[in-house]
Design an enzyme around this catalytic site. Sequence first.
Site, PDB file in Angstrom:
ATOM      1  N   CYS A 161       0.793  -1.241   0.000  1.00 29.72           N
ATOM      2  CA  CYS A 161       0.000   0.000   0.000  1.00 29.72           C
ATOM      3  C   CYS A 161       0.821   1.285   0.000  1.00 29.72           C
ATOM      4  CB  CYS A 161      -0.931  -0.007   1.202  1.00 29.72           C
ATOM      5  SG  CYS A 161      -2.111  -1.361   1.152  1.00 29.72           S
TER       6      CYS A 161
HETATM    7  N1  NAD Z   1      -2.764  -6.157   1.863  1.00 29.42           N
HETATM    8  C1  NAD Z   1      -3.250  -5.134   2.540  1.00 29.42           C
HETATM    9  O1  NAD Z   1      -2.939  -4.967   3.706  1.00 29.42           O
HETATM   10  C2  NAD Z   1      -4.231  -4.150   1.914  1.00 29.42           C
HETATM   11  C3  NAD Z   1      -4.871  -3.227   2.745  1.00 29.42           C
HETATM   12  C4  NAD Z   1      -5.784  -2.337   2.191  1.00 29.42           C
HETATM   13  C5  NAD Z   1      -6.040  -2.365   0.826  1.00 29.42           C
HETATM   14  N2  NAD Z   1      -5.396  -3.255   0.023  1.00 29.42           N
HETATM   15  C6  NAD Z   1      -5.749  -3.259  -1.404  1.00 29.42           C
HETATM   16  O2  NAD Z   1      -6.578  -4.394  -1.665  1.00 29.42           O
HETATM   17  C7  NAD Z   1      -6.324  -4.895  -2.980  1.00 29.42           C
HETATM   18  C8  NAD Z   1      -5.949  -6.369  -2.914  1.00 29.42           C
HETATM   19  O3  NAD Z   1      -4.728  -6.487  -2.188  1.00 29.42           O
HETATM   20  P1  NAD Z   1      -4.257  -7.842  -1.515  1.00 29.42           P
HETATM   21  O4  NAD Z   1      -3.157  -7.474  -0.599  1.00 29.42           O
HETATM   22  O5  NAD Z   1      -5.409  -8.613  -0.984  1.00 29.42           O
HETATM   23  O6  NAD Z   1      -3.679  -8.611  -2.802  1.00 29.42           O
HETATM   24  P2  NAD Z   1      -3.266 -10.155  -2.911  1.00 29.42           P
HETATM   25  O7  NAD Z   1      -2.257 -10.227  -3.985  1.00 29.42           O
HETATM   26  O8  NAD Z   1      -2.957 -10.707  -1.547  1.00 29.42           O
HETATM   27  O9  NAD Z   1      -4.605 -10.891  -3.380  1.00 29.42           O
HETATM   28  C9  NAD Z   1      -5.194 -10.653  -4.616  1.00 29.42           C
HETATM   29  C10 NAD Z   1      -5.797 -11.951  -5.118  1.00 29.42           C
HETATM   30  O10 NAD Z   1      -6.465 -11.668  -6.344  1.00 29.42           O
HETATM   31  C11 NAD Z   1      -6.261 -12.745  -7.218  1.00 29.42           C
HETATM   32  N3  NAD Z   1      -6.531 -12.302  -8.584  1.00 29.42           N
HETATM   33  C12 NAD Z   1      -5.732 -11.609  -9.433  1.00 29.42           C
HETATM   34  N4  NAD Z   1      -6.369 -11.394 -10.594  1.00 29.42           N
HETATM   35  C13 NAD Z   1      -7.587 -11.945 -10.489  1.00 29.42           C
HETATM   36  C14 NAD Z   1      -8.700 -12.058 -11.354  1.00 29.42           C
HETATM   37  N5  NAD Z   1      -8.677 -11.547 -12.594  1.00 29.42           N
HETATM   38  N6  NAD Z   1      -9.791 -12.692 -10.901  1.00 29.42           N
HETATM   39  C15 NAD Z   1      -9.819 -13.220  -9.648  1.00 29.42           C
HETATM   40  N7  NAD Z   1      -8.798 -13.154  -8.786  1.00 29.42           N
HETATM   41  C16 NAD Z   1      -7.694 -12.516  -9.205  1.00 29.42           C
HETATM   42  C17 NAD Z   1      -4.846 -13.189  -6.935  1.00 29.42           C
HETATM   43  O11 NAD Z   1      -4.613 -14.512  -7.356  1.00 29.42           O
HETATM   44  C18 NAD Z   1      -4.786 -13.036  -5.411  1.00 29.42           C
HETATM   45  O12 NAD Z   1      -5.187 -14.228  -4.754  1.00 29.42           O
HETATM   46  C19 NAD Z   1      -5.244  -4.002  -3.567  1.00 29.42           C
HETATM   47  O13 NAD Z   1      -5.851  -2.966  -4.295  1.00 29.42           O
HETATM   48  C20 NAD Z   1      -4.578  -3.409  -2.337  1.00 29.42           C
HETATM   49  O14 NAD Z   1      -3.991  -2.157  -2.603  1.00 29.42           O
HETATM   50  C21 NAD Z   1      -4.506  -4.174   0.547  1.00 29.42           C
END
Ligand code: NAD
Length: 438
Positions: free
Chosen positions: A275
């Site tokens: 982030c």
């Molecule tokens: N990790 C954090 O602490 C956090 C906190 C707040 C916001 N965010 C935001 O949340 C969002 C997700 O982050 P995350 O950390 O969970 O990511 P992540 O990489 O842990 O998980 C994302 C998942 O989406 C899947 N994916 C990718 N393309 C896909 C598709 N076309 N269809 C279905 N699944 C698909 C991936 O395989 C993965 O399992 C981002 O925008 C991030 O900025 C993350």
Amino acid sequence: MTQPYLEHTLQQFDNKTAVIGIVGLGYVGLPLMLRYSQVGFKVIGFDIDTDKIDMLNRGESYIEHIAAADIQAACRQGFTATADFARISECTAVILCVPTPLNKYREPDISFVINTTDRVKPYLRPGQVLSLESTTYPGTTEEELLPRMQENGLCVGEDVFLVYSPEREDPGNPDFETRTIPKVIGGHTEACLQAGMALYQPAIDTVVPVSSTKAAEMTKLLENIHRAVNIGLVNEMKIVADKMGIDIHEVINAAATKPFGFVPYYPGPGIGGHCIPIDPFYLTWKAREYGVNTRFIELAGEVNSAMPDYVVQKTALALNQRQKALNGAKILVLGIAYKKNVDDMRESPSVYVMERLRDLGAEVAYSDPHVPVFPKMREHNFDLSSQPLTAENLASYDCVILTTAHDRFDYNLIARHARLLIDTRGHYREPQPHIVKA
Ligand SMILES: NC(=O)c1ccc[n+]([C@@H]2O[C@H](COP(=O)([O-])OP(=O)(O)OC[C@H]3O[C@@H](n4cnc5c(N)ncnc54)[C@H](O)[C@@H]3O)[C@@H](O)[C@H]2O)c1
């Protein structure tokens, strides 16, 4: 005007007959899935990673701080993970939690959001709510999701409902969980907002409505930009304080006794995670369209991304004072996850420190109780596994660098046996000749 689809949808959330679809089962999607399961909803999880899907369906967790027992409980509650997007039609709500990284030019890469929406789109039907949770620039929901939802003739605000609700998860923080973190929601129309509130209210204690999807998108960016800028500021203050022989941590703790108008931020070897190093540049990119330069964001990025070099420079100087060169030195890096007590290594500044040390000829090893083997990363490659922290092992390195202060480290053992200890986290407060703050 009566809104038959809206009424029916609201009812389904209220009596928990709604099926919740969560797309992207990662750090954000999984805790959300667990929360909806805990409150009694049936959840279908969608992902494109079949290894993750298989593990989850076997009741296994692939994230350290998410217990397998919780996944198993969700499975008993009816949770299944699938790559079959046709099952989107079974869902009342479709919540998108897919990655939003930067590309190699440090511009937003929203291809995951677009690809996912394209895969969901054919199965959308009246009565459904689509919520985007991925962090992104203001306008994404309106510019990218709205037209795609309308393609099959669905009327957004009457047939289907579109909201943006940013995720605020703080992995590894024991004080907050999905339920207790207030959730900001913006709807494309008033009816969309109503549907969004009804979707999140059963799972989250406090929901915070805002007037538009853009306002909700900007709220998330403000939160993370606020953090990036203040961490940049305190990192700069650290460098100045060090030159003046002042302990920045003593100063921060003293300033934090002010009961108003000061929020403590702590310096470190740089910023990491999915982030803080990334999200601010989503706004920078979008602001250009409006002819605006985001100078605070750029400056904070510059200061924060220079911190690994600062740590390396301080290490080289400390070795030099001991008649040693960085080239050929044996160096142990403590903590390679991007923050304490988690196993997430995305954008970890420790890895940048390790890379710079290696480029300068040091022999680098690491120890991290949360990362037993250095994982495969797109841009970084180390064939290493975590070193055990024993007295003998610690004493065998020319230098030990504390980059991520996990609770599981034995700090007394480290201080007793490291020959030279570079502390980038201000963990060791008492001055000792072999401990150097960086
Ligand atoms: N990790 C954090 O602490 C956090 C906190 C707040 C916001 N965010 C935001 O949340 C969002 C997700 O982050 P995350 O950390 O969970 O990511 P992540 O990489 O842990 O998980 C994302 C998942 O989406 C899947 N994916 C990718 N393309 C896909 C598709 N076309 N269809 C279905 N699944 C698909 C991936 O395989 C993965 O399992 C981002 O925008 C991030 O900025 C993350």
